[in-house]
Motif scaffolding. Sequence first.
Motif, PDB file in Angstrom:
ATOM      1  N   GLU A  66       0.834  -1.210   0.000  1.00 19.69           N
ATOM      2  CA  GLU A  66       0.000   0.000   0.000  1.00 19.69           C
ATOM      3  C   GLU A  66       0.868   1.260   0.000  1.00 19.69           C
ATOM      4  OE1 GLU A  66      -2.734   2.192   3.251  1.00 19.69           O
ATOM      5  OE2 GLU A  66      -3.348   0.122   2.801  1.00 19.69           O
ATOM      6  N   TRP A  67       1.918   1.271   0.835  1.00 24.36           N
ATOM      7  CA  TRP A  67       2.809   2.429   0.908  1.00 24.36           C
ATOM      8  C   TRP A  67       3.479   2.679  -0.444  1.00 24.36           C
ATOM      9  CZ3 TRP A  67       8.470   2.466   2.381  1.00 24.36           C
ATOM     10  CH2 TRP A  67       8.954   3.776   2.534  1.00 24.36           C
ATOM     11  N   LEU A  68       4.028   1.620  -1.031  1.00 27.22           N
ATOM     12  CA  LEU A  68       4.695   1.771  -2.324  1.00 27.22           C
ATOM     13  C   LEU A  68       3.719   2.228  -3.404  1.00 27.22           C
ATOM     14  CD1 LEU A  68       7.160  -1.267  -2.325  1.00 27.22           C
ATOM     15  CD2 LEU A  68       7.573   1.107  -1.611  1.00 27.22           C
ATOM     16  N   SER A  69       2.503   1.709  -3.386  1.00 28.26           N
ATOM     17  CA  SER A  69       1.477   2.127  -4.340  1.00 28.26           C
ATOM     18  C   SER A  69       1.154   3.610  -4.166  1.00 28.26           C
ATOM     19  CB  SER A  69       0.215   1.281  -4.142  1.00 28.26           C
ATOM     20  OG  SER A  69      -0.834   1.757  -4.950  1.00 28.26           O
ATOM     21  N   GLN A  70       1.073   4.061  -2.925  1.00 29.48           N
ATOM     22  CA  GLN A  70       0.777   5.470  -2.681  1.00 29.48           C
ATOM     23  C   GLN A  70       1.959   6.360  -3.057  1.00 29.48           C
ATOM     24  OE1 GLN A  70      -0.992   6.118   1.167  1.00 29.48           O
ATOM     25  NE2 GLN A  70      -2.892   5.164   0.500  1.00 29.48           N
ATOM     26  N   MET A  71       3.178   5.855  -2.898  1.00 27.56           N
ATOM     27  CA  MET A  71       4.338   6.611  -3.382  1.00 27.56           C
ATOM     28  C   MET A  71       4.264   6.764  -4.899  1.00 27.56           C
ATOM     29  SD  MET A  71       7.667   5.420  -1.184  1.00 27.56           S
ATOM     30  CE  MET A  71       8.736   6.439  -2.198  1.00 27.56           C
ATOM     31  N   ARG A  72       3.955   5.671  -5.586  1.00 29.74           N
ATOM     32  CA  ARG A  72       3.859   5.715  -7.049  1.00 29.74           C
ATOM     33  C   ARG A  72       2.779   6.695  -7.514  1.00 29.74           C
ATOM     34  NH1 ARG A  72       4.068  -0.092  -6.271  1.00 29.74           N
ATOM     35  NH2 ARG A  72       6.223  -0.751  -6.536  1.00 29.74           N
ATOM     36  N   ALA A  73       1.715   6.830  -6.715  1.00 28.33           N
ATOM     37  CA  ALA A  73       0.607   7.729  -7.053  1.00 28.33           C
ATOM     38  C   ALA A  73       0.888   9.173  -6.640  1.00 28.33           C
ATOM     39  CB  ALA A  73      -0.677   7.229  -6.379  1.00 28.33           C
ATOM     40  N   GLY A  74       2.050   9.427  -6.008  1.00 25.41           N
ATOM     41  CA  GLY A  74       2.421  10.786  -5.625  1.00 25.41           C
ATOM     42  C   GLY A  74       1.865  11.252  -4.298  1.00 25.41           C
ATOM     43  N   ARG A  75       1.287  10.346  -3.528  1.00 27.34           N
ATOM     44  CA  ARG A  75       0.737  10.745  -2.224  1.00 27.34           C
ATOM     45  C   ARG A  75       1.824  10.922  -1.163  1.00 27.34           C
ATOM     46  NH1 ARG A  75      -3.325   6.808  -3.850  1.00 27.34           N
ATOM     47  NH2 ARG A  75      -5.072   7.982  -4.669  1.00 27.34           N
ATOM     48  N   PHE A  76       2.952  10.261  -1.367  1.00 26.52           N
ATOM     49  CA  PHE A  76       4.128  10.422  -0.518  1.00 26.52           C
ATOM     50  C   PHE A  76       5.282  10.813  -1.440  1.00 26.52           C
ATOM     51  CE2 PHE A  76       1.514   7.592   1.980  1.00 26.52           C
ATOM     52  CZ  PHE A  76       1.697   8.031   3.282  1.00 26.52           C
ATOM     53  N   ASP A  77       5.720  12.058  -1.326  1.00 31.36           N
ATOM     54  CA  ASP A  77       6.812  12.559  -2.163  1.00 31.36           C
ATOM     55  C   ASP A  77       7.900  13.071  -1.227  1.00 31.36           C
ATOM     56  OD1 ASP A  77       8.415  13.483  -4.182  1.00 31.36           O
ATOM     57  OD2 ASP A  77       7.043  15.067  -4.835  1.00 31.36           O
ATOM     58  N   TYR A  78       8.982  12.308  -1.134  1.00 34.72           N
ATOM     59  CA  TYR A  78      10.085  12.641  -0.237  1.00 34.72           C
ATOM     60  C   TYR A  78      11.122  13.438  -1.019  1.00 34.72           C
ATOM     61  CZ  TYR A  78       7.784   9.000   2.443  1.00 34.72           C
ATOM     62  OH  TYR A  78       6.855   8.250   3.120  1.00 34.72           O
ATOM     63  N   HIS A  79      11.289  14.726  -0.648  1.00 35.51           N
ATOM     64  CA  HIS A  79      12.173  15.620  -1.390  1.00 35.51           C
ATOM     65  C   HIS A  79      13.622  15.514  -0.917  1.00 35.51           C
ATOM     66  CE1 HIS A  79       8.392  17.245  -2.773  1.00 35.51           C
ATOM     67  NE2 HIS A  79       8.064  17.563  -1.537  1.00 35.51           N
ATOM     68  N   HIS A  80      13.798  15.410   0.393  1.00 35.00           N
ATOM     69  CA  HIS A  80      15.148  15.380   0.969  1.00 35.00           C
ATOM     70  C   HIS A  80      15.069  14.800   2.380  1.00 35.00           C
ATOM     71  CE1 HIS A  80      19.277  16.602   1.770  1.00 35.00           C
ATOM     72  NE2 HIS A  80      18.857  17.094   2.921  1.00 35.00           N
ATOM     73  N   VAL A  81      16.108  14.084   2.760  1.00 35.24           N
ATOM     74  CA  VAL A  81      16.219  13.568   4.123  1.00 35.24           C
ATOM     75  C   VAL A  81      17.564  14.000   4.678  1.00 35.24           C
ATOM     76  CG1 VAL A  81      16.353  11.510   5.566  1.00 35.24           C
ATOM     77  CG2 VAL A  81      14.719  11.584   3.683  1.00 35.24           C
ATOM     78  N   ASP A  82      17.532  14.629   5.843  1.00 30.53           N
ATOM     79  CA  ASP A  82      18.737  15.067   6.539  1.00 30.53           C
ATOM     80  C   ASP A  82      18.917  14.176   7.768  1.00 30.53           C
ATOM     81  OD1 ASP A  82      20.903  16.483   7.535  1.00 30.53           O
ATOM     82  OD2 ASP A  82      19.705  18.185   8.220  1.00 30.53           O
ATOM     83  N   GLU A  83      19.906  13.295   7.706  1.00 30.44           N
ATOM     84  CA  GLU A  83      20.162  12.370   8.815  1.00 30.44           C
ATOM     85  C   GLU A  83      20.856  13.104   9.962  1.00 30.44           C
ATOM     86  OE1 GLU A  83      23.145   8.702   9.557  1.00 30.44           O
ATOM     87  OE2 GLU A  83      21.967   8.568   7.713  1.00 30.44           O
ATOM     88  N   LYS A  84      20.307  12.967  11.172  1.00 25.19           N
ATOM     89  CA  LYS A  84      20.873  13.621  12.349  1.00 25.19           C
ATOM     90  C   LYS A  84      21.722  12.662  13.178  1.00 25.19           C
ATOM     91  CE  LYS A  84      19.219  17.634  11.514  1.00 25.19           C
ATOM     92  NZ  LYS A  84      20.123  18.682  11.092  1.00 25.19           N
ATOM     93  N   ASP A  85      21.194  11.489  13.472  1.00 27.29           N
ATOM     94  CA  ASP A  85      21.980  10.483  14.191  1.00 27.29           C
ATOM     95  C   ASP A  85      21.341   9.112  14.012  1.00 27.29           C
ATOM     96  OD1 ASP A  85      20.023  10.017  16.403  1.00 27.29           O
ATOM     97  OD2 ASP A  85      20.623  12.011  17.054  1.00 27.29           O
ATOM     98  N   VAL A  86      22.137   8.094  14.323  1.00 28.18           N
ATOM     99  CA  VAL A  86      21.674   6.720  14.165  1.00 28.18           C
ATOM    100  C   VAL A  86      22.364   5.835  15.195  1.00 28.18           C
ATOM    101  CG1 VAL A  86      23.386   6.167  12.375  1.00 28.18           C
ATOM    102  CG2 VAL A  86      21.265   4.880  12.475  1.00 28.18           C
ATOM    103  N   THR A  87      21.601   4.914  15.769  1.00 24.85           N
ATOM    104  CA  THR A  87      22.159   3.897  16.664  1.00 24.85           C
ATOM    105  C   THR A  87      21.668   2.534  16.186  1.00 24.85           C
ATOM    106  OG1 THR A  87      20.317   4.019  18.233  1.00 24.85           O
ATOM    107  CG2 THR A  87      22.232   5.420  18.677  1.00 24.85           C
ATOM    108  N   VAL A  88      22.489   1.521  16.421  1.00 27.34           N
ATOM    109  CA  VAL A  88      22.148   0.158  15.998  1.00 27.34           C
ATOM    110  C   VAL A  88      22.462  -0.802  17.134  1.00 27.34           C
ATOM    111  CG1 VAL A  88      22.633  -1.697  14.356  1.00 27.34           C
ATOM    112  CG2 VAL A  88      22.690   0.678  13.588  1.00 27.34           C
ATOM    113  N   ASN A  89      21.520  -1.687  17.419  1.00 25.55           N
ATOM    114  CA  ASN A  89      21.743  -2.796  18.346  1.00 25.55           C
ATOM    115  C   ASN A  89      21.501  -4.086  17.582  1.00 25.55           C
ATOM    116  OD1 ASN A  89      22.280  -1.328  20.787  1.00 25.55           O
ATOM    117  ND2 ASN A  89      20.123  -0.766  20.807  1.00 25.55           N
TER     118      ASN A  89
END
Length: 131
Positions: free
Chosen positions: A58-81
Motif C-alpha cells: 500500500e505504501w509503495l502504491s501510494q508513493m507511485r501515485a504521488g501521495r508520498f513525495d520525499y524531497h530530501h532527508v537530513d540524517e541527524k543520528d543513528v544507533t544500531v543494536n
Amino acid sequence: MTTWTSDELTRIEHEEVVNAYRAHLQAMTDGDTDTLDDLLDDGFTLTHITGYVQPKAEWLSQMRAGRFDYHHVDEKDVTVNIEGDTARLVGRIITDATVYGAHANWPLRLTMDYAHEGGTWTALRSVATTW
C-alpha cells in the motif's frame, strides 16, 4: 582466509545495517519504489506518526501515485543494536516531504527492525514518531 575478531564483525554488521538504512532513505528521496521493494521484507509495515500501520504494498502504491513525495532527508543520528540475526536501528531525521498534499519538514524518529537473510539486512518494519 581472513579471520575477524568479534569487535571487527560487530563493526562490519553495524555498517551493513546502517548502509541498508541509508539505501532505504535514498530510495525514498529518489522515489525508487522498485529498490524499496527489494530492500523491504514482503511483510514490511510502516507505522506512521498518526499510528496507522501501513503494509508495504500500500505504501509503495501510494508513493507511485504521488501521495508520498520525499524531497530530501537530513540524517541527524543513528544507533544500531544487533542480536544474532536481528537488528534494531533508531535514526533521527528531518524529512522534507509532501504527504497527501501537505508539504513540511518532518522531524522523524525511525525505529527499524531488520533481519539478516541471505547475506543482507532486510527491513521488517519501521515505526515513525516525531521528536
